[in-house]
Write a protein that holds these residues in place. Structure first.
Motif, PDB file in Angstrom:
ATOM      1  N   ILE A   1     -19.574  -1.153   7.226  1.00 50.11           N
ATOM      2  CA  ILE A   1     -18.442  -0.239   7.467  1.00 50.11           C
ATOM      3  C   ILE A   1     -18.952   0.957   8.261  1.00 50.11           C
ATOM      4  CG2 ILE A   1     -16.576   1.092   6.427  1.00 50.11           C
ATOM      5  CD1 ILE A   1     -16.823  -0.637   3.932  1.00 50.11           C
ATOM      6  N   PHE A   2     -18.712   0.936   9.576  1.00 45.77           N
ATOM      7  CA  PHE A   2     -19.030   2.110  10.380  1.00 45.77           C
ATOM      8  C   PHE A   2     -18.012   3.188  10.009  1.00 45.77           C
ATOM      9  CE2 PHE A   2     -20.572  -1.392  13.140  1.00 45.77           C
ATOM     10  CZ  PHE A   2     -21.913  -1.002  13.210  1.00 45.77           C
ATOM     11  N   GLY A   3     -18.502   4.378   9.711  1.00 43.57           N
ATOM     12  CA  GLY A   3     -17.595   5.414   9.198  1.00 43.57           C
ATOM     13  C   GLY A   3     -17.427   5.260   7.693  1.00 43.57           C
ATOM     14  N   GLY A   4     -18.454   4.699   7.040  1.00 45.90           N
ATOM     15  CA  GLY A   4     -18.399   4.429   5.595  1.00 45.90           C
ATOM     16  C   GLY A   4     -18.273   5.680   4.745  1.00 45.90           C
ATOM     17  N   THR A   5     -18.577   6.847   5.335  1.00 47.79           N
ATOM     18  CA  THR A   5     -18.465   8.098   4.569  1.00 47.79           C
ATOM     19  C   THR A   5     -17.143   8.801   4.847  1.00 47.79           C
ATOM     20  OG1 THR A   5     -19.541   9.280   6.393  1.00 47.79           O
ATOM     21  CG2 THR A   5     -20.971   8.507   4.610  1.00 47.79           C
ATOM     22  N   GLY A   6     -16.296   8.244   5.710  1.00 43.73           N
ATOM     23  CA  GLY A   6     -15.072   8.916   6.147  1.00 43.73           C
ATOM     24  C   GLY A   6     -13.917   8.770   5.160  1.00 43.73           C
ATOM     25  N   ASP A   7     -12.821   9.405   5.518  1.00 46.50           N
ATOM     26  CA  ASP A   7     -11.651   9.455   4.630  1.00 46.50           C
ATOM     27  C   ASP A   7     -11.076   8.064   4.336  1.00 46.50           C
ATOM     28  OD1 ASP A   7      -9.286  10.956   3.431  1.00 46.50           O
ATOM     29  OD2 ASP A   7      -8.300   9.761   4.982  1.00 46.50           O
ATOM     30  N   LEU A   8     -10.880   7.268   5.381  1.00 42.14           N
ATOM     31  CA  LEU A   8     -10.262   5.949   5.173  1.00 42.14           C
ATOM     32  C   LEU A   8     -11.145   5.066   4.295  1.00 42.14           C
ATOM     33  CD1 LEU A   8      -7.875   4.062   5.958  1.00 42.14           C
ATOM     34  CD2 LEU A   8      -9.338   3.187   7.772  1.00 42.14           C
ATOM     35  N   ALA A   9     -12.462   5.095   4.575  1.00 44.50           N
ATOM     36  CA  ALA A   9     -13.394   4.262   3.807  1.00 44.50           C
ATOM     37  C   ALA A   9     -13.387   4.683   2.336  1.00 44.50           C
ATOM     38  CB  ALA A   9     -14.793   4.378   4.396  1.00 44.50           C
ATOM     39  N   ARG A  10     -13.401   6.007   2.101  1.00 43.32           N
ATOM     40  CA  ARG A  10     -13.518   6.483   0.713  1.00 43.32           C
ATOM     41  C   ARG A  10     -12.197   6.332  -0.048  1.00 43.32           C
ATOM     42  NH1 ARG A  10     -14.268  11.689   0.632  1.00 43.32           N
ATOM     43  NH2 ARG A  10     -14.355  12.028   2.861  1.00 43.32           N
ATOM     44  N   ARG A  11     -11.071   6.462   0.699  1.00 42.94           N
ATOM     45  CA  ARG A  11      -9.779   6.446   0.003  1.00 42.94           C
ATOM     46  C   ARG A  11      -9.205   5.046  -0.159  1.00 42.94           C
ATOM     47  NH1 ARG A  11      -5.029   8.015   1.819  1.00 42.94           N
ATOM     48  NH2 ARG A  11      -5.799   8.268   3.931  1.00 42.94           N
ATOM     49  N   LYS A  12      -9.422   4.203   0.862  1.00 44.87           N
ATOM     50  CA  LYS A  12      -8.751   2.890   0.851  1.00 44.87           C
ATOM     51  C   LYS A  12      -9.725   1.711   0.821  1.00 44.87           C
ATOM     52  CE  LYS A  12      -4.313   3.929   1.370  1.00 44.87           C
ATOM     53  NZ  LYS A  12      -3.319   3.482   0.409  1.00 44.87           N
ATOM     54  N   ILE A  13     -10.687   1.703   1.776  1.00 46.72           N
ATOM     55  CA  ILE A  13     -11.465   0.473   1.973  1.00 46.72           C
ATOM     56  C   ILE A  13     -12.366   0.188   0.758  1.00 46.72           C
ATOM     57  CG2 ILE A  13     -13.132  -0.701   3.455  1.00 46.72           C
ATOM     58  CD1 ILE A  13     -12.143   1.066   5.772  1.00 46.72           C
ATOM     59  N   LEU A  14     -13.165   1.183   0.342  1.00 48.30           N
ATOM     60  CA  LEU A  14     -14.111   0.900  -0.745  1.00 48.30           C
ATOM     61  C   LEU A  14     -13.448   0.780  -2.107  1.00 48.30           C
ATOM     62  CD1 LEU A  14     -16.819   2.640   1.153  1.00 48.30           C
ATOM     63  CD2 LEU A  14     -17.289   0.527  -0.095  1.00 48.30           C
TER      64      LEU A  14
END
Ligand SMILES: NC(=O)C1=CN([C@@H]2O[C@H](COP(=O)(O)OP(=O)(O)OC[C@H]3O[C@@H](n4cnc5c(N)ncnc54)[C@H](OP(=O)(O)O)[C@@H]3O)[C@@H](O)[C@H]2O)C=CC1
Ligand SMILES: O=C1O[C@H](COP(=O)(O)O)[C@@H](O)[C@H](O)[C@H]1O
Length: 483
Positions: free
Chosen positions: A15-28
């Motif tokens: 996940i490029f951008g794994g620390t970003g908002d979308l990754a933290r809120r939705k993807i992970l």
């Protein structure tokens, strides 16, 4: 009712951008729920990648916080959370530079499914694709997942398609539109194509009009910078509402496979008429007592960007000629509600008294909240009072009809990521589809820009500008209430 969870093959998901908002809120959090459901193999790995200098433990700590914040308590089992986090890794990388790529090349396994999720700003999509190719990280079977926005007009979408095509084949590219992952959106296809009941009536002869509403209570908040360059037309209509329109209007595909479905959607987009200015209403939310106005949020006092849009769209083909599709979406409205409403025509001749109270059928497909469907049919009012008619709902709220499993549907992102791992592109947009959507959208935006049109102000907590009501009133129709 027990839902079937089919485990996917083992994978490495970067996940490029794994620390970003979308990754933290939705993807992970979504991937955690798939892990909890038993869909994620024990040797699958999720590798966060961004510029921040974290190690595996630092990334795990960050995602533990995300799970605590975004996964309901009853689904947070300590041992399961620990086991999930143990499958997480992190590697620092610069999408625009050379740092980190050699390490990533060594980290990613070649003998499992490889997927690379571009959860970074759109200006980095091309850089990531090029570097994955240059550093020989991707194989001919690797998949890339590309977030929205996919371009901001036809020219930029074509340029992005071209740069991705330099490194990846179309069958490797998964362009996300998270509305396609919503359970009810897929159910729309099931209702249309797995029942005999609706399809024979699904055309201009029997359907008066269709309404598609995506109403939000939130404003643009901290996303003002992005949103002001986008507006409701680019942010919502060109992608999410367009996809809903396509699935409602398309011909039956010959199979439920990626190209058969996407070919039919593409035909719908190409049959959309240009929209004249009198069929468009644009609005901007005003301030209310404790909340800032759109202008304040966007930090652009001269902004002409719309936070609300309603439009009447005509489709020039045999099935839909004469049956308009009304689209409406906006922020800071009265309620959060997304639905597709199919308004059938009146019966051709009523055998009952004129004042008996007959009403035309309505099929409402609710995307959120309370996913489900509601078909309104006319019956006799019970009692001895003669033939009085009343319309009643045949309500199918999934949670009621299917039991707890019906309410516990996967979030759009979890469903779509599992489709990526399975290699199923049906619910992802193809390159020509995205380009066709921009080809329809561009002249509409250019029209209001050339005329210098300003959006009208609307009060937050309402249904949007009055003019949007008039758009239907003048055709003798009315919007369904936003609840
Ligand atoms: N947030 C949302 O609700 C939604 C987002 N999207 C889309 O998802 C994408 C990500 O959005 P969002 O998470 O909100 O954005 P954020 O700004 O929150 O996150 C961006 C991420 O990218 C990383 N990053 C930035 N520059 C680089 C670089 N040069 N190299 C490597 N990594 C970099 C950042 O980490 P670091 O600074 O450490 O490098 C961070 O992890 C965007 O395309 C957005 O349009 C789509 C729908 C909804
Ligand atoms: O893509 C986007 O969608 C959200 C609405 O998504 P939903 O799943 O909450 O209905 C919207 O708020 C955002 O502006 C847009 O970029």
């Amino acid at each position: 009712m027990v839902s079937r969870v089919i485990p996917v093959e083992s994978f490495d998901l970067v996940i490029f951008g794994g620390t970003g908002d979308l990754a933290r809120r939705k993807i992970l959090p979504g991937l955690y729920r798939r892990f909890l459901a038993g869909q994620m193999p024990k040797d699958a790995r999720i590798i966060g990648a961004a510029r921040s200098e974290l190690d595996d433990d630092g990334f795990r700590a960050l995602i533990r916080e995300s799970i605590e914040e975004f996964v309901p308590e009853k689904k947070r089992k300590p041992k399961t959370v620990d086991a999930f986090l143990a499958q997480l890794h992190y590697t620092p990388i610069d999408a625009k530079g050379s740092g980190g790529w050699e390490t990533l090349a060594k980290l990613v396994r070649k003998d499992v499914v490889q997927a690379f999720y571009f959860s970074v700003g759109p200006s980095l999509f091309g850089d990531l694709a090029t570097r994955l190719h240059k550093h020989k990280i991707a194989t001919p079977d690797s998949r890339i997942v590309v977030e929205k926005p996919f371009g901001r007009d036809l020219e930029s979408a074509k340029a992005l398609n071209a740069v991705l095509a330099d490194s990846f084949d179309e069958h490797q590219i998964y362009r996300i539109d998270h509305y396609l992952g919503k359970e009810t959106v897929q159910n729309l296809m099931a209702v249309r194509f797995a029942n005999m009941l609706f399809e024979p009536l699904w055309n201009a002869q029997y359907i008066d009009h269709v309404q598609i509403t995506v109403a939000e209570t939130v404003g643009v908040g901290g996303r003002g910078g992005y949103y002001d360059k986008s507006g409701a037309m680019r942010d919502m209509i060109q992608n999410h509402l367009m996809q809903l329109l396509c699935l409602t209007a398309m011909e039956p595909p010959s199979r439920f496979d990626p190209d058969a479905v996407r070919d039919e959607k593409l035909k719908v987009i190409r049959a959309l008429d240009p929209v004249p200015s009198e069929n468009i209403v644009r609005g901007q939310y005003a301030a209310d007592k404790d909340q800032a106005s759109y202008i304040e949020h966007s930090e652009n006092p001269a902004s002409k960007t719309e936070s609300f849009i309603a439009m009447k769209v005509d489709i020039s083909n045999w099935r839909w000629k004469g049956t308009p599709f009304y689209l409406r979406t906006g922020k800071r409205l009265k309620g959060r509600m997304s639905e597709i409403v199919v308004q059938f025509k009146d019966v051709p001749h009523s055998i009952f008294e004129e004042d008996a109270g007959s009403k035309a059928n309505v099929l409402a497909i609710r995307l959120q909240p309370d996913e489900g469907m509601d078909l309104r049919v006319t019956i006799k009012e019970p009692g001895p009072g003669g033939m009085r008619l009343v319309d009643v709902p045949l309500d199918m709220t999934f949670a009621d009809a299917l039991g707890p499993e019906g309410a516990d549907v996967p979030d759009a992102y979890e469903r779509l990521i599992m489709d990526v791992i399975r290699g199923n592109q049906t619910l992802f947009m193809r390159g020509d589809e995205v380009e066709a959507a921009w080809a329809w959208t561009d002249p509409i935006i250019e029209g209001w820009q050339n005329r210098g049109d300003k959006p009208v102000q609307y009060e937050p907590g309402t249904t949007g500008p009055e003019d949007a009501l008039m758009l239907l009133h003048r055709d003798g129709r009315r919007w369904r209430e936003i609840k």
